[in-house]
Design an enzyme around this catalytic site. Sequence first.
Site, PDB file in Angstrom:
ATOM      1  N   GLY A 110     -11.933   6.439 -46.312  1.00 57.42           N
ATOM      2  CA  GLY A 110     -11.160   6.896 -45.144  1.00 57.42           C
ATOM      3  C   GLY A 110      -9.894   6.076 -45.014  1.00 57.42           C
ATOM      4  N   ILE A 131     -16.254  11.625 -50.507  1.00 57.77           N
ATOM      5  CA  ILE A 131     -17.315  10.657 -50.242  1.00 57.77           C
ATOM      6  C   ILE A 131     -18.711  11.246 -50.529  1.00 57.77           C
ATOM      7  CG2 ILE A 131     -17.617  11.181 -47.764  1.00 57.77           C
ATOM      8  CD1 ILE A 131     -17.394   7.684 -49.256  1.00 57.77           C
ATOM      9  N   TYR A 185     -21.673  14.711 -33.805  1.00 52.32           N
ATOM     10  CA  TYR A 185     -21.067  13.441 -34.220  1.00 52.32           C
ATOM     11  C   TYR A 185     -21.962  12.276 -33.785  1.00 52.32           C
ATOM     12  CZ  TYR A 185     -17.573   9.613 -34.125  1.00 52.32           C
ATOM     13  OH  TYR A 185     -16.890   8.433 -34.295  1.00 52.32           O
ATOM     14  N   LYS A 194     -24.118   9.469 -35.898  1.00 57.39           N
ATOM     15  CA  LYS A 194     -23.952   8.019 -35.720  1.00 57.39           C
ATOM     16  C   LYS A 194     -25.307   7.347 -35.476  1.00 57.39           C
ATOM     17  CE  LYS A 194     -19.532   7.447 -36.375  1.00 57.39           C
ATOM     18  NZ  LYS A 194     -19.094   6.809 -37.632  1.00 57.39           N
TER      19      LYS A 194
END
Length: 322
Positions: free
Chosen positions: A11, A57, A145, A149
């Site tokens: 990133g 990735i 999201y 996490k």
Amino acid sequence: MRMDARIMVTGGTGQIGSELTLELRKRYGNENVLALGHSRKPTGDLLENGPFEKADIRDRERLETLIEEYEIDTVYHLAAVLSGVGEKDPQFAWNLNVNGIINVLEIARKRNIKVFWPSSIAVFGNNCPQDNTPQDTALQPTTMYGVTKVAGELLCDYYHRKYGVDVRSVRYPGIVSAETMPGGGTTDYAIAIFYGAVRNNHYTCFVREDTVLPMMYMPDCINAAIDIMKAPAESINTRLGYNLNGTSFSAGDLAKLVAERSPGFRIEYKPDYRQAIADSWPNSMDDSLASKDWGWKVEWGLDRMADDMFARLRKRKADGHL
Ligand code: NAD
Ligand code: AKB
């Protein structure tokens, strides 16, 4: 961290990665810090003063080849999709965010690589204390999201317990910065308001005026990432994310501060789907464990941050870059 560390930043062209890469290059040497990009093309120093490679990735083989080729021993894994974009395509968010961290941890396990991976305030949901949210509390996020996490934190903890991977993590609040545009999060309004003020003295805010969230200025964000990685392993007492608070303010407080520095500034509030996300996140977090374990301390308050944001964005406008 050793002075001869060989670092990869995934990133590397993103909001945090672009600035973290340059700071790591300053501290550890340009040639020792590889920025990994994907769709965004890097410009300026990021491309010119050190190595840059493109990779997805999710492609573990390519990732491992690069890690071998550049003799990488430390990965700052920042590639991800953020909350706003994630809610538009939750399966994509799961695929990218969870497979990304699994790929990094798998390679770290095989090659004894040290990992930094940022978690977020997004791990929290509506059912935990909103003020001074504790380090250990219910993690029941309402966004994909946030789900990624929580999964990522559990994976980091698992890889540490099972394989001894030295992975370290923090729960960042919203990060405010002036160099690279944010990538599609809920806290982006705290940056966009400054761009609006400098461009045309106007901003339409996508959360209500009374919305309070914790935020942090980029220099503190970068110092936290580097400091936790430098801390002795025995001082790291959780491999889940450490709460990091920064400074909390409402969108209305921020608008007042902007108007003081940009007379005539106009703002309207038109909350959209991100309001519910913001409402589910803490107003502030208890980050005393990070202070105790590895000396975390916030340096930038709101006024100083606002002055610096205006100085940087006005310079970029004067130079024709805004
Ligand atoms: P960003 O959206 O600005 O950057 C993400 C980067 O990931 C981009 O450069 C993008 O090109 C890259 N990327 C996307 N898909 C990829 C793929 N398939 N393969 C490789 N790279 C890919 O995000 P950011 O704000 O810099 O956030 C970095 C990390 O910090 C993320 O894990 C994010 O969840 C976390 N975080 C950020 C904030 C914040 O406010 N910025 C707050 C809390 C946590
Ligand atoms: C987002 O809003 O999605 C990010 C974050 C707080 O994780 N900025």
